[in-house]
Design a protein around this motif. Structure first.
Motif, mmCIF file in Angstrom:
data_model
loop_
_atom_site.group_PDB
_atom_site.id
_atom_site.type_symbol
_atom_site.label_atom_id
_atom_site.label_comp_id
_atom_site.label_asym_id
_atom_site.label_seq_id
_atom_site.Cartn_x
_atom_site.Cartn_y
_atom_site.Cartn_z
ATOM 1 N N ASN A 383 0.708 -1.239 0.217
ATOM 2 C CA ASN A 383 0.376 -0.227 -0.038
ATOM 3 C C ASN A 383 0.538 0.666 0.483
ATOM 4 O O ASN A 383 0.054 2.257 0.142
ATOM 5 C CB ASN A 383 -0.746 0.229 1.405
ATOM 6 C CG ASN A 383 -2.413 -0.671 0.849
ATOM 7 O OD1 ASN A 383 -2.716 -0.269 0.353
ATOM 8 N ND2 ASN A 383 -2.001 -1.562 2.080
ATOM 9 N N ASN A 384 2.197 1.258 0.030
ATOM 10 C CA ASN A 384 3.163 2.142 -0.577
ATOM 11 C C ASN A 384 3.952 1.952 -1.498
ATOM 12 O O ASN A 384 4.665 1.452 -1.991
ATOM 13 C CB ASN A 384 4.026 2.354 1.008
ATOM 14 C CG ASN A 384 4.997 3.746 0.715
ATOM 15 O OD1 ASN A 384 5.149 3.933 -0.063
ATOM 16 N ND2 ASN A 384 5.588 3.747 2.119
ATOM 17 N N VAL A 385 3.540 2.599 -2.391
ATOM 18 C CA VAL A 385 3.524 3.143 -3.287
ATOM 19 C C VAL A 385 5.131 3.429 -4.097
ATOM 20 O O VAL A 385 5.682 3.646 -4.524
ATOM 21 C CB VAL A 385 2.705 3.966 -4.679
ATOM 22 C CG1 VAL A 385 2.788 5.282 -4.798
ATOM 23 C CG2 VAL A 385 3.084 3.876 -5.930
ATOM 24 N N GLN A 386 5.853 5.262 -3.203
ATOM 25 C CA GLN A 386 7.074 5.157 -3.348
ATOM 26 C C GLN A 386 7.887 3.495 -3.106
ATOM 27 O O GLN A 386 9.029 4.063 -3.766
ATOM 28 C CB GLN A 386 7.450 5.689 -1.946
ATOM 29 C CG GLN A 386 6.740 7.231 -1.859
ATOM 30 C CD GLN A 386 4.774 7.347 -2.164
ATOM 31 O OE1 GLN A 386 4.383 6.088 -1.553
ATOM 32 N NE2 GLN A 386 4.485 9.068 -3.119
ATOM 33 N N GLU A 387 7.133 2.975 -1.341
ATOM 34 C CA GLU A 387 8.422 1.480 -1.780
ATOM 35 C C GLU A 387 8.395 0.413 -2.469
ATOM 36 O O GLU A 387 8.885 0.566 -2.552
ATOM 37 C CB GLU A 387 7.337 0.931 -0.153
ATOM 38 C CG GLU A 387 8.739 0.287 0.528
ATOM 39 C CD GLU A 387 8.132 -0.363 2.209
ATOM 40 O OE1 GLU A 387 8.494 -1.317 1.945
ATOM 41 O OE2 GLU A 387 7.765 -0.116 2.438
ATOM 42 N N GLY A 390 10.415 1.872 -4.984
ATOM 43 C CA GLY A 390 11.760 1.907 -4.466
ATOM 44 C C GLY A 390 13.318 0.834 -4.405
ATOM 45 O O GLY A 390 13.763 0.688 -4.288
ATOM 46 N N LEU A 391 11.945 -0.732 -4.676
ATOM 47 C CA LEU A 391 12.141 -1.736 -4.474
ATOM 48 C C LEU A 391 13.630 -1.704 -5.046
ATOM 49 O O LEU A 391 14.522 -2.492 -4.526
ATOM 50 C CB LEU A 391 10.993 -2.323 -4.854
ATOM 51 C CG LEU A 391 11.857 -4.726 -4.353
ATOM 52 C CD1 LEU A 391 12.017 -4.717 -2.934
ATOM 53 C CD2 LEU A 391 10.484 -5.148 -4.559
ATOM 54 N N SER A 392 13.628 -1.770 -6.620
ATOM 55 C CA SER A 392 14.266 -2.461 -7.417
ATOM 56 C C SER A 392 16.008 -1.543 -7.648
ATOM 57 O O SER A 392 16.935 -1.703 -7.603
ATOM 58 C CB SER A 392 14.459 -1.617 -9.086
ATOM 59 O OG SER A 392 13.054 -3.029 -9.232
ATOM 60 N N SER A 393 15.469 0.182 -6.401
ATOM 61 C CA SER A 393 16.713 -0.181 -6.328
ATOM 62 C C SER A 393 17.786 -0.176 -5.309
ATOM 63 O O SER A 393 18.193 1.171 -4.794
ATOM 64 C CB SER A 393 16.721 2.182 -6.469
ATOM 65 O OG SER A 393 15.519 2.017 -5.914
ATOM 66 N N ARG A 394 17.100 -0.361 -3.822
ATOM 67 C CA ARG A 394 17.556 -1.008 -2.833
ATOM 68 C C ARG A 394 19.017 -0.727 -2.874
ATOM 69 O O ARG A 394 19.372 -1.882 -3.958
ATOM 70 C CB ARG A 394 16.727 -1.818 -1.817
ATOM 71 C CG ARG A 394 15.119 -1.315 -1.254
ATOM 72 C CD ARG A 394 14.782 -2.238 -0.438
ATOM 73 N NE ARG A 394 13.032 -2.103 0.175
ATOM 74 C CZ ARG A 394 12.413 -2.605 0.572
ATOM 75 N NH1 ARG A 394 13.022 -3.534 1.367
ATOM 76 N NH2 ARG A 394 11.523 -2.732 1.282
ATOM 77 N N PRO A 395 19.830 -0.842 -2.163
ATOM 78 C CA PRO A 395 21.381 -1.489 -1.455
ATOM 79 C C PRO A 395 21.596 -2.118 -1.525
ATOM 80 O O PRO A 395 20.031 -2.824 -1.052
ATOM 81 C CB PRO A 395 21.754 -0.432 -0.944
ATOM 82 C CG PRO A 395 20.732 0.341 -0.161
ATOM 83 C CD PRO A 395 19.914 0.214 -1.028
ATOM 84 N N ARG A 464 17.357 -6.672 -7.527
ATOM 85 C CA ARG A 464 17.957 -5.384 -9.490
ATOM 86 C C ARG A 464 16.571 -5.171 -9.608
ATOM 87 O O ARG A 464 16.683 -3.815 -10.449
ATOM 88 C CB ARG A 464 19.175 -5.261 -8.805
ATOM 89 C CG ARG A 464 20.161 -5.072 -10.436
ATOM 90 C CD ARG A 464 20.339 -3.753 -9.741
ATOM 91 N NE ARG A 464 20.971 -3.960 -8.310
ATOM 92 C CZ ARG A 464 21.986 -3.971 -9.121
ATOM 93 N NH1 ARG A 464 22.801 -3.700 -9.944
ATOM 94 N NH2 ARG A 464 23.182 -4.238 -7.534
ATOM 95 N N ASP A 465 15.891 -6.449 -9.979
ATOM 96 C CA ASP A 465 14.901 -6.725 -11.507
ATOM 97 C C ASP A 465 13.713 -6.470 -11.008
ATOM 98 O O ASP A 465 12.352 -7.402 -11.490
ATOM 99 C CB ASP A 465 14.887 -6.909 -12.462
ATOM 100 C CG ASP A 465 15.947 -8.503 -11.803
ATOM 101 O OD1 ASP A 465 15.367 -8.203 -10.853
ATOM 102 O OD2 ASP A 465 15.601 -9.758 -12.822
ATOM 103 N N SER A 466 13.494 -6.186 -9.516
ATOM 104 C CA SER A 466 11.656 -6.860 -8.719
ATOM 105 C C SER A 466 11.885 -8.057 -8.571
ATOM 106 O O SER A 466 10.600 -9.227 -8.660
ATOM 107 C CB SER A 466 11.077 -5.909 -9.831
ATOM 108 O OG SER A 466 10.686 -5.026 -9.645
#
Length: 841
Positions: A383-387, A390-395, A464-466
């Motif tokens: 329910n958090n579209v920003q999260e 940002g998933l693929s770009s998480r370090p 990296r690629d969901s």
């Protein structure tokens, strides 16, 4: 008074006969003659064109020419297929079906081509039409069952039989609708069950989308049967392509979905939810404004997920993903280079590799050992579209796991907890009774690595690629970091924590770099089943012995018939053809016996290079090994003599599919192979003996069909999805199957590949029941006889084959001492089994 002006009635006039057209008749006659002459000359393309002309101009010839037209169609499309003219092939079938729209044989054949090309939905439609026209058509029925395994995967049945899971979803949807979510979109609706739950809960508008044509049509049938076809709009479309107002009139307040696989993200839930939040859903709840109307906000069920994992030791996982032996059938494997499965995870995406595979840990043969405690790898809020964005770009996250038990590190096992809402969740853990399997991230370490208590395993987690990616990269032991994955793409090369000698460390790093480059050049990828086969020493030892016996016998025979000046046979006298599927070492084993020229079935260039290296390192002359598929596009065409003067000394056939079924057209191939053997030559294997047993297994029932008379959550679904029930359950591990044995194992059937006269198509076998219960299935497996004394079993612990089971439509209630009669039938390499109670032995 009758109308005096009415015209007198006349009787029906005789139909005027069509005037004969001599030119047309002449064209039809000459074209028919030309078609038959072209057919005789095997010019199938020209014959097909002539037949089309004849049958379009003179439909009266359809019955007369039907069989010849079919034969011409099939031969011509085989040629088109062999040269890759796929569009022309399907054009021919379309033209044929315009002439014969109700021809079940042509429909079935077109379905077979569609299935081979990957068009499974379309293939199923053609098989289904053929069955409607002729319900007793065995080829169409077997093809439909085969494609049903692809189109409606077995987990659909498990999911619908999982009452706890269904009720939790229903309750979460009901609460959301009652709290104000009046418009609902069900993404990946499947049978339509979640959308129907929303409508039943009182949602004003419900929409559903489904990409699979088969599942879309199934869902339409289910909605109609439940009286909801007018109140739920179902769309045959991928949700990523949907737009407002083109496909749905307005944004919805609730999305429900279960597009999650064992690795959580593998079915694309991240991409579909990001798209939904931007284009299909109302904005999410604003926590800063507690007075915001619920109906003006959007939400997702499930609300989020937490991912867990642990390190495991498992011989079963190990033998399917990395090469573990040094010698096979007398062949030293030292020069093979690095061999591994296509399942490998790294931080950098690689399209040629899968990041994980799946297993049900509770059913792994020989079990598994947990080497660490479970750890939390990831948490995601749907329910958090920003999260989500940002998933693929998480370090890349590094997690240090204390090792709790000593053991060889084989994989990371991963599962998740699906949070439907704040109160309710579902777990896919290895101890849960769930329709999900666990995701397996194998570790590729050539020599293995034993973890010890006091060690810490270092795991990297990335998306990296969901795709969720987990890698075991290093072990922390006695203050030093020992690298487990030294590939060049690893962001963490081997680095000791304590750097007391920088010069030595640099030299070591350079040495590792050079080693990695060498390994990369020799890297070769095998399918998981091919890897398991390559790790099976008993299998290769048996083939080596059987081939050695035959070759020795033939050498003696040659020396007796035509001894050379030195009493030795000609080195080119013996020819062995291996038509195994995939990677096979058997041709090399044959060539190692000397005076043998072996023809290998291996197609992939890198795998051919492996065999060439092994030949060189085992002193097998290069000319003694040839790759016959490099020179032909037609498998049937290669089952021929190696030269005009010679026949084959041995032909090795691949008889059993990994899933546990006899390979299609096996008996036809064996019949052809027998004609190509020299005197004293042999087909390997010589015969296949099918064994089976009566069992009671609720697990097999739950995986084969929706069970029980009660509707699923009150909805009528079972009759529709059970159309895709298949009579034989495949990819079965009999050693870990939950259930009870109700008889001893018995011989069910024999397929003799060397003696056609010894074969039969039907057999009845009487089996005595040893325990009271319900016979629900008959699992079966094979003893594959290479000759009269040497055999391999598909039931052995180190077999790369799985088993299969015929699941009974109606379980049989039996008492100990009863006799059950099994009717076993073979039709074109397909085995079917039915059962009835027999009062007398």
């Amino acid at each position: 008074m009758p109308n005096a002006n009415a015209r007198p009635k006349h009787g029906r006039r005789p139909r005027r006969r069509r005037r004969e057209d001599p030119a047309r008749n002449e064209l039809v006659s000459s074209s028919l003659e030309s078609a038959q002459q072209c057919l005789f000359n095997q010019d199938y393309g020209t014959a097909f064109v002539h037949y089309l002309l004849v049958l379009n101009l003179a439909p009266a010839f359809k019955d007369f020419a039907k069989e010849s037209f079919r034969f011409t169609l099939f031969k011509w499309t085989e040629e088109l297929d062999s040269v890759g003219r796929i569009q022309d092939l399907f054009d021919c079938y379309e033209q044929a079906l315009e002439l014969f729209p109700a021809d079940e044989v042509i429909l079935n054949s077109m379905g077979e081509h569609l299935f081979r090309m990957g068009f499974r939905d379309e293939a199923a439609g053609h098989f289904h039409k053929a069955l409607k026209l002729r319900p007793d058509f065995p080829e169409a029925r077997e093809n439909f069952h085969r494609v049903a395994n692809w189109l409606v995967e077995r987990w659909h049945f498990l999911m619908l039989n999982d009452h706890g899971r269904n009720q939790k979803y229903q309750q979460a949807i009901q609460k959301a609708v009652q709290s104000g979510c009046n418009t609902v979109l069900d993404i990946g609706t499947g049978t339509g069950i979640l959308g129907m739950c929303a409508k039943k809960a009182g949602a004003a508008e419900v929409y559903a989308c489904e990409l699979s044509k088969t599942m879309y049509e199934l869902a339409c049938e289910v909605l109609t049967a439940n009286g909801m076809d007018g109140s739920i709009k179902i769309i045959h479309m991928k949700s990523l392509e949907m737009e407002v107002p083109k496909d749905i009139p307005q944004r919805v307040s609730l999305v429900v979905t279960e597009t999650v696989d064992a690795g959580l993200f593998g079915e694309g839930i991240i991409e579909s939810l990001i798209h939904a939040w931007h284009h299909l859903l109302l904005p999410p709840q604003n926590d800063e404004n507690e007075f915001q109307e619920p109906s003006a906000t959007g939400r997702v069920i499930p609300a989020g997920a937490t991912v867990f994992g642990m390190a495991v030791e498992s011989l079963e996982i190990r033998r399917h993903h990395r090469f573990c032996v040094s010698e096979l059938g007398g062949i030293s494997m030292a020069a093979a280079g690095e061999l591994r499965s296509p399942v490998s995870c790294s931080a950098e995406p690689d399209e040629s590799m899968e990041p994980y595979t799946t297993e049900r840990l509770s059913r792994l043969p020989r079990g598994y050992k947990a080497l660490t405690e479970p750890f939390t790898a990831l948490h995601i809020d749907f329910n958090n579209v920003q999260e989500l964005e940002g998933l693929s770009s998480r370090p890349v996250q590094r997690i240090f796991l204390p090792v709790t038990q000593e053991g060889e590190l084989d994989a990371l096992a991963v599962w998740f907890q699906l949070h439907l809402d704040k109160e309710s969740s579902l777990s896919t853990g290895p101890q849960e009774d769930t329709c999900w399997e666990q995701a397996i991230y194998p570790v590729h370490i050539t020599d293995g690595f034993v973890l010890k208590p006091q060690d810490e395993l270092i795991v990297e987690v990335s998306c990296r690629d969901s795709f969720l990616r987990l890698s075991s990269v290093a072990v922390l032991r006695d203050g030093h970091e020992i690298g487990l994955d030294k590939r060049l793409d690893s962001p963490y090369p081997e680095n000791p924590i304590s750097t007391q000698n920088p010069e030595a460390e640099l030299c070591s790093a350079l040495a590792c770099l050079q080693t990695d480059q060498d390994k990369t050049k020799e890297f070769s990828m095998l399918e998981c089943a091919e890897m398991a086969l390559l790790n099976n020493q008993d299998y290769h030892r048996s083939f080596c012995t059987a081939l050695g016996k035959l070759i020795s016998q033939l050498k003696v025979q040659y020396q007796t018939q035509d001894p050379g000046s030195d009493g030795q046979s000609n080195p080119s006298d013996l020819y062995v053809l291996d038509v195994s599927e995939g990677f096979s070492l058997l041709s090399l084993i044959a060539a190692s016996h000397g005076h043998v020229k072996a023809y290998s079935s291996v197609e992939k260039k890198k795998q051919q290079e492996v065999l060439k290296r092994l030949a060189g390192s085992n002193n097998i002359p290069e000319k003694q090994l040839e790759f016959w598929l490099n020179h032909t596009e037609d498998e049937q065409g290669m089952l021929k003599r190696p030269s005009r003067e010679k026949l084959w000394s041995a032909i090795i056939l691949d008889c059993v599919e990994t899933c546990g079924l006899i390979r299609q057209k096996l008996m036809e191939k064996a019949s052809l192979a027998r004609c190509l053997l020299e005197e004293g030559g042999r087909i390997f294997p010589e015969k296949i003996v099918v064994h089976g047993m009566l069992v009671e297994s609720d697990t097999l029932l739950l995986e084969s069909a929706v069970q029980g008379q009660e509707p699923t959550l009150g909805f009528n679904i079972a009759p529709f999805i059970n159309q895709f029930t298949v009579p034989v359950h495949v990819f079965l591990d009999f050693s870990t199957l939950e259930g009870r044995h109700l008889s001893e194992s018995v011989e069910l059937f024999v397929l003799n590949l060397m003696d056609a006269h010894a074969n039969y198509t039907n057999r009845e076998v009487k089996v005595q029941v040893t325990a009271t219960g319900r016979v629900t299935a008959v699992p079966f497996w094979y003893n594959i006889y290479l000759d009269q004394e040497i055999s391999v079993s598909t039931l052995s612990n180190n077999s790369h084959w799985k088993q299969a089971a015929a699941v009974l439509q109606q379980p049989l209630e039996v008492q100990a001492g009863d006799w059950v009669c099994l009717a076993v039938k073979l039709h074109k390499s397909t085995i079917s089994i039915s059962a009835r109670i027999e009062n007398t032995p």
